[in-house]
Design a protein around this motif. Structure first.
Motif, PDB file in Angstrom:
ATOM      1  N   PHE A  58      10.150  35.855 -44.082  1.00 13.88           N
ATOM      2  CA  PHE A  58      10.343  34.575 -44.397  1.00 13.88           C
ATOM      3  C   PHE A  58      11.728  33.934 -44.196  1.00 13.88           C
ATOM      4  N   LEU A  59      13.021  35.014 -44.453  1.00 14.65           N
ATOM      5  CA  LEU A  59      14.224  34.605 -44.335  1.00 14.65           C
ATOM      6  C   LEU A  59      14.609  34.444 -42.741  1.00 14.65           C
ATOM      7  N   SER A  60      14.098  35.413 -41.882  1.00 16.25           N
ATOM      8  CA  SER A  60      14.129  35.301 -40.574  1.00 16.25           C
ATOM      9  C   SER A  60      13.858  34.072 -40.019  1.00 16.25           C
ATOM     10  N   LEU A  61      12.939  33.258 -40.583  1.00 11.74           N
ATOM     11  CA  LEU A  61      12.348  32.076 -39.828  1.00 11.74           C
ATOM     12  C   LEU A  61      13.155  30.823 -40.451  1.00 11.74           C
ATOM     13  N   GLY A  62      14.246  30.815 -41.218  1.00 10.78           N
ATOM     14  CA  GLY A  62      15.076  29.865 -41.607  1.00 10.78           C
ATOM     15  C   GLY A  62      16.184  29.736 -40.555  1.00 10.78           C
ATOM     16  N   PRO A  63      16.428  28.341 -40.333  1.00 17.25           N
ATOM     17  CA  PRO A  63      17.217  28.138 -39.123  1.00 17.25           C
ATOM     18  C   PRO A  63      18.806  28.276 -39.585  1.00 17.25           C
ATOM     19  N   ASP A  64      19.174  28.181 -40.864  1.00 16.12           N
ATOM     20  CA  ASP A  64      20.498  28.228 -41.258  1.00 16.12           C
ATOM     21  C   ASP A  64      20.793  29.447 -41.929  1.00 16.12           C
ATOM     22  N   LYS A  65      22.145  29.822 -41.706  1.00 17.70           N
ATOM     23  CA  LYS A  65      22.507  31.225 -42.354  1.00 17.70           C
ATOM     24  C   LYS A  65      22.669  31.294 -43.786  1.00 17.70           C
ATOM     25  N   ASP A  66      22.515  29.900 -44.305  1.00 18.03           N
ATOM     26  CA  ASP A  66      22.486  29.876 -46.165  1.00 18.03           C
ATOM     27  C   ASP A  66      21.374  29.498 -46.652  1.00 18.03           C
ATOM     28  N   ASP A  67      20.150  29.580 -45.784  1.00 20.74           N
ATOM     29  CA  ASP A  67      18.792  29.355 -46.302  1.00 20.74           C
ATOM     30  C   ASP A  67      18.384  30.104 -47.526  1.00 20.74           C
ATOM     31  N   TYR A  68      18.961  31.515 -47.304  1.00 18.43           N
ATOM     32  CA  TYR A  68      18.557  32.437 -48.508  1.00 18.43           C
ATOM     33  C   TYR A  68      18.778  31.884 -49.852  1.00 18.43           C
ATOM     34  N   HIS A  70      18.624  28.697 -50.693  1.00 12.23           N
ATOM     35  CA  HIS A  70      17.722  27.752 -50.870  1.00 12.23           C
ATOM     36  C   HIS A  70      16.292  27.950 -50.195  1.00 12.23           C
ATOM     37  N   PRO A  71      15.603  29.210 -50.584  1.00 16.02           N
ATOM     38  CA  PRO A  71      14.425  29.357 -49.651  1.00 16.02           C
ATOM     39  C   PRO A  71      13.338  28.274 -49.532  1.00 16.02           C
ATOM     40  N   GLY A  72      13.395  27.533 -50.613  1.00  9.59           N
ATOM     41  CA  GLY A  72      12.291  26.392 -50.345  1.00  9.59           C
ATOM     42  C   GLY A  72      12.317  25.444 -49.322  1.00  9.59           C
ATOM     43  N   ARG A  73      13.534  25.399 -48.835  1.00  6.83           N
ATOM     44  CA  ARG A  73      13.828  24.608 -47.437  1.00  6.83           C
ATOM     45  C   ARG A  73      13.091  25.088 -46.337  1.00  6.83           C
ATOM     46  N   ILE A  74      12.983  26.366 -46.185  1.00  6.49           N
ATOM     47  CA  ILE A  74      12.485  27.133 -44.993  1.00  6.49           C
ATOM     48  C   ILE A  74      10.971  26.540 -44.749  1.00  6.49           C
ATOM     49  N   TRP A  75      10.247  26.197 -45.707  1.00  2.00           N
ATOM     50  CA  TRP A  75       8.779  25.870 -45.332  1.00  2.00           C
ATOM     51  C   TRP A  75       8.746  24.736 -44.641  1.00  2.00           C
ATOM     52  N   ASP A  76       9.738  23.687 -44.735  1.00  5.94           N
ATOM     53  CA  ASP A  76       9.833  22.891 -43.939  1.00  5.94           C
ATOM     54  C   ASP A  76      10.332  22.798 -42.365  1.00  5.94           C
ATOM     55  N   THR A  77      11.243  23.829 -42.444  1.00  4.56           N
ATOM     56  CA  THR A  77      12.160  24.041 -41.263  1.00  4.56           C
ATOM     57  C   THR A  77      11.839  25.294 -40.411  1.00  4.56           C
ATOM     58  N   MET A  78      10.685  26.000 -40.810  1.00  3.70           N
ATOM     59  CA  MET A  78      10.602  27.195 -39.952  1.00  3.70           C
ATOM     60  C   MET A  78      10.579  26.872 -38.399  1.00  3.70           C
ATOM     61  N   THR A  79      11.329  28.153 -37.837  1.00  3.06           N
ATOM     62  CA  THR A  79      11.445  28.209 -36.521  1.00  3.06           C
ATOM     63  C   THR A  79      11.648  29.598 -36.152  1.00  3.06           C
ATOM     64  N   PHE A  80      11.579  29.833 -34.609  1.00  6.87           N
ATOM     65  CA  PHE A  80      11.736  31.196 -34.108  1.00  6.87           C
ATOM     66  C   PHE A  80      12.863  31.349 -33.417  1.00  6.87           C
ATOM     67  N   ASP A  81      13.808  30.191 -33.533  1.00  8.28           N
ATOM     68  CA  ASP A  81      15.122  30.225 -32.599  1.00  8.28           C
ATOM     69  C   ASP A  81      16.046  31.310 -33.146  1.00  8.28           C
ATOM     70  N   ASN A  82      15.903  32.100 -34.361  1.00  9.51           N
ATOM     71  CA  ASN A  82      16.779  33.180 -34.584  1.00  9.51           C
ATOM     72  C   ASN A  82      16.115  34.342 -33.610  1.00  9.51           C
ATOM     73  N   TYR A  83      15.046  34.457 -33.463  1.00  9.15           N
ATOM     74  CA  TYR A  83      14.708  35.492 -32.584  1.00  9.15           C
ATOM     75  C   TYR A  83      14.981  35.385 -31.090  1.00  9.15           C
ATOM     76  N   SER A  84      14.809  34.120 -30.907  1.00 11.75           N
ATOM     77  CA  SER A  84      15.367  33.815 -29.199  1.00 11.75           C
ATOM     78  C   SER A  84      16.772  33.927 -29.159  1.00 11.75           C
ATOM     79  N   PHE A  85      17.611  33.560 -30.231  1.00 13.55           N
ATOM     80  CA  PHE A  85      18.762  33.964 -29.957  1.00 13.55           C
ATOM     81  C   PHE A  85      19.429  35.367 -30.114  1.00 13.55           C
ATOM     82  N   VAL A  86      18.670  36.228 -31.163  1.00 15.62           N
ATOM     83  CA  VAL A  86      18.753  37.741 -30.942  1.00 15.62           C
ATOM     84  C   VAL A  86      18.822  38.345 -29.536  1.00 15.62           C
ATOM     85  N   LEU A  87      17.434  38.020 -29.109  1.00 11.78           N
ATOM     86  CA  LEU A  87      16.904  38.453 -27.768  1.00 11.78           C
ATOM     87  C   LEU A  87      17.668  38.043 -26.559  1.00 11.78           C
ATOM     88  N   GLY A  88      18.306  36.840 -26.575  1.00 20.16           N
ATOM     89  CA  GLY A  88      18.903  36.127 -25.553  1.00 20.16           C
ATOM     90  C   GLY A  88      20.514  36.173 -25.293  1.00 20.16           C
TER      91      GLY A  88
END
Length: 302
Positions: A58-68, A70-88
């Motif tokens: 769940f935390l890995s889907l949060g776009p901001d480094k401080d989303d942990y 305020h975890p409630g914000r992640i529901w509205d901003t879920m993204t896979f950009d973190n995985y794209s950045f790590v892989l690329g």
């Protein structure tokens, strides 16, 4: 005048219906309340075990480094950009290559040495074989902080600093003693008559070991392989000390690159941790059939 007395036979008593015997509860069977309680406990234990994994995903889907925070914000901003950045944009694939080389090398070499050691102590009665096994056990008592300096000196003299082989040998020195104890206990459960049958058929001791004993010891070998793999895959202290090149970092060391003195990119760290778990899960899936059998069988004899 004689009189005859007619005797009427006594009325037959109506048979009392016998009570149907209650079905005896088989030994080991639980009642309904016991089953519900055991299933409830297992469900709660499963949820406790799965919660950290689900939370990490769940935390890995949060776009901001401080989303942990305020975890409630992640529901509205879920993204896979973190995985794209790590892989690329990181050395993820270099970390994966290094981790697999070191882990698989430790697994292959460590299991071979531990299997031969455990078999020798289980079958051969040479002078001091009991003390030898206790010496192996004593090596597990030293903390990593005490071992790093002498190991660094040894690897430096052998010119194995910043090399995969040097790190593999270091991990084998810590994983082999426990694996040898584990496999020794498992080899004790294999009848000695199998060794004698191999000798009758003309097999050498090595032929008996490789052709007869090892196929029967697959569950124990699977447990030892899994232990060696996990030991090398998740270790940090040795890898960060003996590996100097960024391209040779393992996953455990690579994760530290997301944390600096003044910043911590926890969203990228969580995404990397999820990706790191994939090869470990795949390896566990390959050995799971023999894992439980090996863990239980090795403890029947000492």
């Amino acid at each position: 005048m004689s009189t005859t007395t007619l005797r009427t036979p006594p009325a037959e008593e109506a048979p009392v219906p016998a009570e149907s015997p209650r079905p005896a509860r088989r030994r080991g069977r639980r009642g309904l309340a016991g089953s519900l309680a055991s299933h409830g406990i297992l469900t709660v234990a499963s949820l406790i075990a799965l919660f950290p994994i689900a939370w990490l995903v769940f935390l890995s889907l949060g776009p901001d480094k401080d989303d942990y925070l305020h975890p409630g914000r992640i529901w509205d901003t879920m993204t896979f950009d973190n995985y794209s950045f790590v892989l690329g944009h990181t050395n993820f694939f270099d970390w994966m290559k290094s981790s697999l080389i070191v882990s698989l090398g430790t697994t292959v070499i460590g299991v071979m040495v531990a299997a031969s050691t455990g078999y020798a102590v289980s079958r051969m009665r040479f002078p001091g074989y009991r003390k030898f096994m206790w010496v192996l056990l004593v090596t597990q008592m030293f903390p990593i902080a005490v071992l790093i300096v002498p190991m660094y000196q040894i690897l430096s003299d052998l010119q194995l600093i910043d090399s995969y082989l040097g790190l593999i040998l270091v991990y084998c020195s810590t994983a082999v003693p426990y694996s040898a104890w584990l496999l020794k206990g498992y080899f004790d459960t294999i009848p000695f008559e199998i060794d004698e049958a191999g000798r009758v058929d003309g097999l050498s001791p090595f032929g008996t070991f490789f052709r007869l004993i090892l196929p029967l010891a697959k569950p124990g070998l699977a447990v030892a392989a899994f232990y060696n793999f996990i030991t090398a895959f998740g270790e940090v202290a040795f890898a960060s000390t003996f590996m100097l090149d960024d391209s040779k970092y393992t996953f455990a060391v690579g994760l530290q690159s997301f944390v600096s003195e003044h910043d911590a990119q926890r969203n990228l760290m969580a995404a990397t941790a999820v990706l790191v778990a994939i090869p470990v899960s795949a390896f566990f899936y390959l050995v799971q059939k023999n894992l439980v059998t090996g863990l239980t069988a090795g403890g029947t004899k000492g």
